[in-house]
Design an enzyme around this catalytic site. Structure first.
Site, PDB file in Angstrom:
ATOM      1  N   GLU A 166       0.806  -1.225   0.000  1.00  0.00           N
ATOM      2  CA  GLU A 166       0.000   0.000   0.000  1.00  0.00           C
ATOM      3  C   GLU A 166       0.839   1.276   0.000  1.00  0.00           C
ATOM      4  O   GLU A 166       0.740   2.099   0.919  1.00  0.00           O
ATOM      5  CB  GLU A 166      -0.945   0.012   1.215  1.00  0.00           C
ATOM      6  CG  GLU A 166      -1.862  -1.177   1.268  1.00  0.00           C
ATOM      7  CD  GLU A 166      -2.927  -1.114   2.362  1.00  0.00           C
ATOM      8  OE1 GLU A 166      -3.855  -1.929   2.315  1.00  0.00           O
ATOM      9  OE2 GLU A 166      -2.826  -0.246   3.266  1.00  0.00           O
ATOM     10  N   GLU A 365      -5.221  -8.780   0.644  1.00  0.00           N
ATOM     11  CA  GLU A 365      -5.867  -8.430   1.928  1.00  0.00           C
ATOM     12  C   GLU A 365      -7.337  -8.172   1.655  1.00  0.00           C
ATOM     13  O   GLU A 365      -7.690  -7.582   0.639  1.00  0.00           O
ATOM     14  CB  GLU A 365      -5.295  -7.140   2.557  1.00  0.00           C
ATOM     15  CG  GLU A 365      -3.947  -7.270   3.216  1.00  0.00           C
ATOM     16  CD  GLU A 365      -3.458  -5.952   3.833  1.00  0.00           C
ATOM     17  OE1 GLU A 365      -4.302  -5.148   4.292  1.00  0.00           O
ATOM     18  OE2 GLU A 365      -2.245  -5.737   3.850  1.00  0.00           O
TER      19      GLU A 365
END
Length: 462
Positions: A166, A365
């Site tokens: 991220e 995720e």
């Protein structure tokens, strides 16, 4: 309905070093920005629980790997802590870290769990943040050296590597919205940070390929599909497209296509906010794209044209170009304040299929954070988290549909294996298949969802 997944599908979860390992006396780890920020102001962290606590995987990893096995893992992603391996971010290596990561990796493999290793998960070594962190090209070079060291130490066994998790989050949190250190609000600096993260990723990929290791290297991006309020209103559509450029394509495009999105570059040029860059660096980014994309999906963005006059800063910000919109039909996770929209995971995958060459990808995720899970404990002490099972089923149904429609999806990792420490939220929202009792020597107990996930993994479907 019966949902079957392709043979060899990756079932598992994701964690990170800084959120799980903890610290013990004389482990040799250096400070990162979280250790520092917590010392500076513990009140910022929920219940004042800091990163030294976490889930103590550093001393419990053997037990934890047995629990991973018991919850159906055939693969698992974690991250190496840069400041554990290089206490100052560069210079001397910490031999205790090398021994720990070797043992951890070997133990996973011995238990038929494939290690997926990520290199950067928001945990800048403090010594490098003090010279500017990702704003400084010296830090890019220190990162490349750190990556090379990891490949050389562990690349004989680890076949799935990721440069960043991220990368938009350090940009948003550290340089736009103040939820990560150094909590600055400055879009020009944010742009430089983002550019250096992409450059660092491409340089690490080049080093990996130059070492001729037998494996794959990719990046993990959190994709938030941006839906316009009204698909027939050109202003809403344009606003949603710009939000998509800021928060998704800013990293998707360089990672897979080797170039930055034109609409974003043109906007930054108008603002005189282009980063410091060289033609040689752009060539490195162009030539060193990823093998494998990890997609973290939690929630969508709902966007409308800019209607409010309020501004987050007197200088330009991404939010000057759009407003967030509350969709009247939305379903919420009341604990986390996030919309639950299962179809978003399908839309992310279709977008990668149609606009990014159907690159091999996996859900890296996806999960549901819930506060106060102790109230769902049954008489045997097990948390009955049916809400989590429903959440996972809803998303997996859409992942399955995407696969049926030709998306190149290799696996599904949920966030997370066991309840872990989550930055300023600490242990407020629990995401694990396994509960961690902080008040009882970090005792681990498998939740109902953990037993369910094992069945899914064993049957390769549900």
């Amino acid at each position: 309905m019966n949902y079957r997944f392709p043979e060899g599908f990756w079932w598992g979860s994701a964690i990170s070093g800084p959120q799980t390992e903890g610290r013990i006396k004389d482990d040799g780890k250096g400070d990162n920005i979280w250790d520092h920020w917590y010392r500076e102001d513990p009140s910022l962290f929920f219940d004042q629980v800091g990163p030294e606590e976490t889930s103590a995987v550093y001393s419990h990893y053997k037990e934890d790997i047995q629990l991973m096995k018991a919850t159906g893992h055939n693969s698992m992603r974690t991250s190496i802590q840069w400041s554990r391996l290089f206490p100052e971010g560069r210079g001397d290596i910490n031999p205790k870290a090398v021994a720990f990561y070797n043992d951890y990796i070997d133990e996973l493999i011995a238990n038929d769990i494939e290690p997926f290793i990520n290199l950067y998960h928001f945990d800048m070594p403090l010594a490098l943040q003090e010279i500017g962190g990702w704003e400084n090209k010296e830090v890019v070079e220190a990162y490349v050296n750190y990556a090379k060291t990891c490949f050389e130490l562990f690349g004989d066994r680890v076949k799935k590597w990721f440069t960043h998790n991220e990368p938009i989050v350090p940009v948003e949190g550290g340089y736009l919205y103040k939820f990560h250190y150094p909590a600055v609000v400055d879009m020009k600096r944010a742009v430089q940070v983002a550019y250096h993260e992409s450059l660092a990723s491409a340089k690490a990929i080049k080093v990996y390929r130059d070492l001729n290791l037998d494996g794959e290297i990719g990046i993990i991006l959190n994709l938030t599909p941006s839906y316009p309020r009204d698909a027939n209103n050109p202003e809403d559509v344009k606003a949603a497209s710009l939000a998509d450029a800021f928060f998704n394509r800013s990293f998707l495009d360089p990672a897979i296509r080797g170039i930055f999105p034109e609409d974003l570059v043109s906007l930054l040029k108008d603002l005189d906010y282009l980063p410091d860059y060289t033609a040689e660096e752009l060539a490195i980014i162009k030539e060193n794209t990823i093998d494998l994309l990890g997609i973290n999906y939690y929630q969508p963005r709902r966007i409308k044209q800019k209607e409010s006059s309020e501004r987050l800063s007197d200088k330009p910000m991404p939010d000057d170009y759009f407003d967030n919109y509350i969709w009247p039909d939305r379903k919420m996770n009341p604990y986390r304040g996030w919309e639950i929209y299962e179809k978003g995971i399908y839309d992310c995958l279709i977008n990668v299929r149609d606009h990014y060459g159907n690159i091999p990808c996996f859900i890296s995720e996806n999960g549901m954070g819930v506060e106060g899970e102790a109230k769902f404990k049954n008489a045997d002490g097990m948390i009955e988290d049916d809400y989590r099972i429903d959440f996972l089923k809803g998303h997996l149904t859409y992942v399955h549909q995407a696969i049926e429609e030709g998306c190149n999806v290799k696996g599904y990792h949920l966030w997370t294996c066991m309840d872990n420490w989550s930055w300023m939220n600490a242990y407020k929202n629990r995401y694990g298949l396994i509960s961690v009792d902080l008040d009882n020597d970090k005792k681990r107990t498998i939740k109902k969802s953990g037993y369910w996930f094992k069945e899914v993994s064993d049957r390769n479907g549900f």
